[in-house]
Design a protein around this motif. Structure first.
Motif, PDB file in Angstrom:
ATOM      1  N   ARG A  48      -2.005   9.695 -12.145  1.00 48.56           N
ATOM      2  CA  ARG A  48      -2.693  11.371 -11.107  1.00 48.56           C
ATOM      3  C   ARG A  48      -1.476  10.563  -9.750  1.00 48.56           C
ATOM      4  N   THR A  49      -2.297   9.861  -9.894  1.00 51.46           N
ATOM      5  CA  THR A  49      -1.532   8.520  -8.349  1.00 51.46           C
ATOM      6  C   THR A  49      -1.462   7.682  -8.249  1.00 51.46           C
ATOM      7  N   LEU A  50      -0.379   7.003  -7.274  1.00 50.21           N
ATOM      8  CA  LEU A  50       0.287   6.482  -7.158  1.00 50.21           C
ATOM      9  C   LEU A  50      -0.621   5.148  -6.286  1.00 50.21           C
ATOM     10  N   TYR A  51      -0.803   4.312  -6.603  1.00 50.75           N
ATOM     11  CA  TYR A  51      -1.670   3.571  -4.800  1.00 50.75           C
ATOM     12  C   TYR A  51      -0.990   2.302  -4.921  1.00 50.75           C
ATOM     13  N   VAL A  52      -0.011   2.576  -3.763  1.00 51.35           N
ATOM     14  CA  VAL A  52      -0.204   0.847  -3.187  1.00 51.35           C
ATOM     15  C   VAL A  52      -0.709   0.644  -1.849  1.00 51.35           C
ATOM     16  N   LEU A  53      -1.193  -0.481  -1.738  1.00 49.13           N
ATOM     17  CA  LEU A  53      -2.058  -1.668  -1.280  1.00 49.13           C
ATOM     18  C   LEU A  53      -0.779  -2.397  -0.547  1.00 49.13           C
ATOM     19  N   GLU A  54      -1.038  -2.805   0.879  1.00 54.70           N
ATOM     20  CA  GLU A  54      -0.687  -3.556   1.739  1.00 54.70           C
ATOM     21  C   GLU A  54      -1.557  -4.460   2.213  1.00 54.70           C
ATOM     22  N   LYS A  55      -1.416  -6.099   1.496  1.00 58.24           N
ATOM     23  CA  LYS A  55      -3.116  -6.202   1.157  1.00 58.24           C
ATOM     24  C   LYS A  55      -2.375  -7.339   3.304  1.00 58.24           C
ATOM     25  N   GLU A  56      -1.767  -7.305   3.169  1.00 55.54           N
ATOM     26  CA  GLU A  56      -1.567  -8.113   4.704  1.00 55.54           C
ATOM     27  C   GLU A  56      -1.911  -6.952   5.892  1.00 55.54           C
ATOM     28  N   SER A  57      -2.468  -5.637   6.060  1.00 57.04           N
ATOM     29  CA  SER A  57      -2.306  -4.778   6.998  1.00 57.04           C
ATOM     30  C   SER A  57      -3.847  -4.664   6.294  1.00 57.04           C
ATOM     31  N   PHE A  70       4.818  -4.836  -4.318  1.00 54.12           N
ATOM     32  CA  PHE A  70       5.732  -4.618  -5.041  1.00 54.12           C
ATOM     33  C   PHE A  70       4.078  -5.185  -6.575  1.00 54.12           C
ATOM     34  N   ASP A  71       3.367  -6.536  -6.519  1.00 55.65           N
ATOM     35  CA  ASP A  71       2.446  -7.235  -6.964  1.00 55.65           C
ATOM     36  C   ASP A  71       1.078  -5.452  -6.990  1.00 55.65           C
ATOM     37  N   ASN A  72       0.167  -5.101  -5.442  1.00 56.78           N
ATOM     38  CA  ASN A  72      -0.693  -4.866  -5.454  1.00 56.78           C
ATOM     39  C   ASN A  72      -0.070  -2.985  -5.620  1.00 56.78           C
ATOM     40  N   SER A  73       0.780  -2.490  -6.417  1.00 53.18           N
ATOM     41  CA  SER A  73       0.629  -0.991  -7.128  1.00 53.18           C
ATOM     42  C   SER A  73       0.110  -0.399  -8.138  1.00 53.18           C
ATOM     43  N   THR A 123       9.270  -4.194  -0.238  1.00 54.55           N
ATOM     44  CA  THR A 123       8.807  -3.489  -1.698  1.00 54.55           C
ATOM     45  C   THR A 123       9.220  -1.908  -1.094  1.00 54.55           C
ATOM     46  N   ALA A 124      10.555  -1.559  -1.960  1.00 56.17           N
ATOM     47  CA  ALA A 124      11.054  -0.184  -2.109  1.00 56.17           C
ATOM     48  C   ALA A 124      10.195   0.419  -3.296  1.00 56.17           C
ATOM     49  N   VAL A 125      10.285   1.678  -2.771  1.00 54.68           N
ATOM     50  CA  VAL A 125       9.276   2.684  -4.099  1.00 54.68           C
ATOM     51  C   VAL A 125      10.060   3.688  -3.709  1.00 54.68           C
ATOM     52  N   VAL A 126      10.910   3.987  -5.054  1.00 54.09           N
ATOM     53  CA  VAL A 126      12.148   5.241  -5.159  1.00 54.09           C
ATOM     54  C   VAL A 126      11.430   5.994  -6.445  1.00 54.09           C
TER      55      VAL A 126
END
Length: 470
Positions: free
Chosen positions: A237-246, A229-232, A204-207
């Protein structure tokens, strides 16, 4: 305008003579050396309003503006008088009556100055004589002792823009990576909008959209796992990005200067998480694999099940968006709205919860729209849920109409129950999109939109949301 031209020396002499004459009887006359302007207000003014008929013809009409509704601040130390809230655009202030009260019966005098600006031209103030406030005006108030005076500069502020007009700027006419994207989202983090899209390697790219526009040769892009992509989610004020695998959560925020802060931690509980769906100031929300709604108050380290007032089968499953608004009656509490679609429903489902920042994790979600048309026919069509966001006091929705073209931008001011179009929020005439729309608002109230199919990037803002608060 009636002008009573006066001579400064004559004014002071008259004040002195009056004082001397009145003191010859048995009445004690008290004079004062100090004075000041205590209140200032404007009378009724006229405003020219421009409008467009249903046939596209321009016309104008006039309306009255009640000056007493606009309070004037008086800065006694700096000698400044000004209205905090500007008068509406088109208000005529070149011929206005004003009301002035003074301390200790001081005498107010208007200084019009000569046309060359080199000499004073003084007239006694009268509430029946108009004054030209199209430029700052000097007003003096003389003490009734005739010894001293104070000087003020009166500035009448008039908006130069229509506050309810939405202005668009095309930032980029075409960008191939956005044009070809089959999936795309946009979330804000303070002063910056970030575009999320699948990358060619499956990640997932975050630009950083602003950085991309500033330097397209070296855009700032961060890569995360495919599940990101489906877990952001964002609370604005804050962007949360969750990587479910790790089980790793990344938090990205930016300040007004554009500086980005990036922190992350591991140990998130993801075994029962289907996907993240939203965030507020102290809470992150997720759908469980069992179809229930969960909340975390410790940035995804642990979860608890939320209370619902209706069937969990009506929780949104696709095109899920979350908006957050502070309550007008209590800034410590927020209204959180979840908007999305349920298979088989013609209209969007909408859930709402009130959150108290002092009691994170508490409260109950209420179903406010169940996917069927409302009695007034103002439910949100499923095609209009590509992107839903908070903007000012409103929620805005973006999507496509039944023919696949850009649908009207729809507004809700009641927590997602009713949605209607507004002429002020019309799309630019040359805006075009296919398949996907990504939109977000930054903390300067700029609305950013990336349109799939064409790769157009637009930025817009409602004029009054850009006015600096005084």
């Amino acid at each position: 305008m009636k002008k009573g031209l006066i001579n400064l020396g004559l004014l002071l002499s008259v004040l002195t003579v009056l004082t001397g004459c009145l003191s010859n009887d048995d009445t004690e006359i008290i004079t004062y050396d100090d004075t000041a302007i205590m209140t200032f207000s404007l009378g009724t003014m006229t405003r020219t309003i421009h409008t467009t008929s249903s046939k596209g013809e321009d016309s104008t009409y006039t309306a009255s503006v009640t000056g007493s509704k606009y309070a004037f601040a008086i800065d006694q130390q700096r000698g400044l008088i000004y209205n905090v809230d500007s008068l509406p655009v088109g208000t005529r202030v070149s011929n206005v009556l004003c009301n002035i009260t003074t301390k200790n019966s001081g005498v107010a005098v208007i200084n019009h100055r000569t046309k060359d600006g080199l000499k004073d031209s003084l007239t006694t103030y009268s509430n029946t004589d108009s004054v030209n406030f199209s430029k700052p005006v000097e007003v003096r108030v003389y003490a009734n002792s005739g010894i001293a005076y104070r000087k003020y500069t009166v500035t009448v502020n008039v908006h130069q823009q229509n506050g309810d007009e939405f202005c668009w700027t095309k930032m980029l006419d075409e960008e191939q990576s956005f044009a070809k994207a089959e999936r795309m989202r946009m979330l804000s983090a303070g002063s910056k909008p970030f575009v999320l899209m699948p990358a060619s390697n499956g990640s997932t790219a975050v630009v950083d959209l602003k950085q991309f526009l500033a330097d397209q040769d070296e855009p700032l892009s961060m890569l995360f796992s495919a599940t990101a992509f489906d877990n952001s989610v964002s609370n604005g004020r804050t962007l949360y990005v969750l990587e479910k695998e790790s089980g790793k959560l990344h938090a990205i925020s930016t300040d007004a200067a554009g500086n980005t802060t990036y922190v992350s931690h591991e140990g998130c509980e993801t075994a029962n998480i289907d996907r993240l769906v939203g965030a507020s100031e102290k809470e992150i929300y997720a759908l469980s694999k069992q179809g229930t709604l969960l909340v975390s108050t410790d940035e995804c380290l642990s979860w608890q099940e939320e209370s619902l007032d209706s069937d969990a089968a009506l929780l949104p499953m696709q095109n899920i968006n979350c908006t957050v608004h502070a309550l007008r009656t209590n800034s410590d509490m927020s209204r959180v709205v979840l908007v999305g679609t349920v298979p088989g429903k013609e209209y969007a489902v909408v859930w709402m919860k009130v959150v108290d920042r002092d009691e994170p994790g508490a409260g109950c979600w209420m179903l406010v729209a169940d996917g069927t048309t409302s009695s007034k026919g103002h439910a949100l069509p499923t095609g209009q849920t590509q992107s839903v966001l908070a903007y000012g006091d409103l929620d805005l929705s973006f999507g496509f109409d039944a023919e696949g073209g850009l649908g009207d931008i729809l507004l809700s001011n009641d927590g997602g129950i009713n949605w209607q179009a507004d002429d002020a929020y019309a799309w630019p005439t040359d805006a075009a999109a296919q398949n996907v729309i990504a939109a977000a608002a930054d903390d300067s109230n700029y609305l950013w939109v990336v349109l799939g199919g064409t790769g157009q990037i637009w930025r817009g803002r409602l004029n009054r949301l850009g006015w600096e608060a005084k």
